[in-house]
Write a protein that holds these residues in place. Structure first.
Motif, short mmCIF file in Angstrom:
data_model
loop_
_atom_site.label_atom_id
_atom_site.label_comp_id
_atom_site.label_asym_id
_atom_site.label_seq_id
_atom_site.Cartn_x
_atom_site.Cartn_y
_atom_site.Cartn_z
N GLN A 282 -60.57 18.31 -7.69
CA GLN A 282 -61.48 17.23 -8.06
C GLN A 282 -62.85 17.78 -8.41
O GLN A 282 -63.43 18.56 -7.66
N ASN B 133 -61.88 10.45 -8.68
CA ASN B 133 -61.03 9.31 -8.33
C ASN B 133 -59.90 9.19 -9.35
O ASN B 133 -60.12 8.85 -10.51
N GLY C 118 -55.12 9.47 -9.46
CA GLY C 118 -53.91 9.15 -8.75
C GLY C 118 -52.68 9.55 -9.54
O GLY C 118 -52.75 9.89 -10.72
N GLU D 256 -52.52 7.91 -4.10
CA GLU D 256 -53.96 8.02 -4.31
C GLU D 256 -54.43 9.47 -4.33
O GLU D 256 -54.00 10.30 -3.51
N VAL D 257 -55.31 9.78 -5.29
CA VAL D 257 -56.06 11.03 -5.33
C VAL D 257 -57.52 10.62 -5.46
O VAL D 257 -57.92 10.06 -6.48
N THR E 1 -56.55 9.70 0.09
CA THR E 1 -55.70 10.58 -0.72
C THR E 1 -54.35 10.77 -0.03
O THR E 1 -54.29 11.13 1.15
N LEU F 294 -57.68 16.85 3.06
CA LEU F 294 -58.15 17.06 1.69
C LEU F 294 -59.24 18.14 1.67
O LEU F 294 -60.13 18.16 2.53
#
Length: 198
Positions: free
Chosen positions: A79, A84, A86, A104-105, A112, A135
């Motif tokens: 990231q 944000n 997914g 979710e990411v 996440t 994470l």
């Protein structure tokens, strides 16, 4: 004395020993096998797949052309900026409206590895606070998603995140899709997207 197995039994042994089919979803060169939905940016840089907000700052999706129902998917993401995003599974898209389920990411403390149903029931499984430390912000993370029938499991950096059953998921089929969330300022890098069909 050597006993010979019946042909049917031998055939059964051969079928059970057949290897699962492995699919490399991203070839590291271009977007072959994928389709872009929306106006946000999807491109390849240095063998990595990049998703980035565009000037419209809206939702965007990159979906596989082929559907995958039962699979074990492993990928890595890093990231940058907001991060944000997914990974959708068994999804279908019209314009930029997606039907399906998202793993979710997101930035730290935003679930996440959790499961969200878009345009439906919302969160099906969120991540407990004690798992939010798994994470690694700004570093490469490994996400694994296993879907078989109505059973969904997710793993982040080899740690179990979600293990759930859902009848609605079990009845569905569709593509794998990566997401850019709306709002702008988002950038995520992806690599090593490998899927094993079950």
């Amino acid at each position: 004395m050597l006993r010979l197995l019946p042909l049917i039994a031998l055939t059964g042994l051969l079928i059970s020993a057949a290897p699962t089919k492995k699919v490399t979803l991203f070839n590291g060169k271009d977007l072959t096998g994928w389709k872009i939905y929306g106006t946000e940016k999807w491109y390849v840089d240095g063998g990595e797949l990049i998703c980035e907000s565009g000037p419209d700052k809206q939702y965007g999706y990159l979906a596989t052309e082929a559907p995958y129902k039962n699979f074990d998917l492993s990928l890595q993401f890093k990231q940058e900026a907001n991060g944000n995003s997914g990974v959708f599974f068994r999804s279908s898209i019209e314009g930029t409206k997606i039907s399906g389920w998202q793993v979710e990411v997101a930035p730290k403390d935003h679930d996440t590895g959790g499961i969200y149903e878009s345009y439906g029931r919302g969160w099906l499984e969120q991540i407990p606070p004690e798992k939010e430390t798994i994470l690694k912000p700004g570093e490469w993370n490994t996400l694994r998603i296993r879907v078989e029938g109505d059973h969904v499991q997710t793993f982040l950096n080899k740690q179990p995140m979600v293990d759930m059953h859902d009848a609605k998921i079990g009845a569905a089929n569709g593509s794998i899709a990566l997401q850019i969330h709306d709002g702008g300022g988002i950038k995520v890098r992806w690599r090593k997207l490998v899927l094993k069909e079950i």
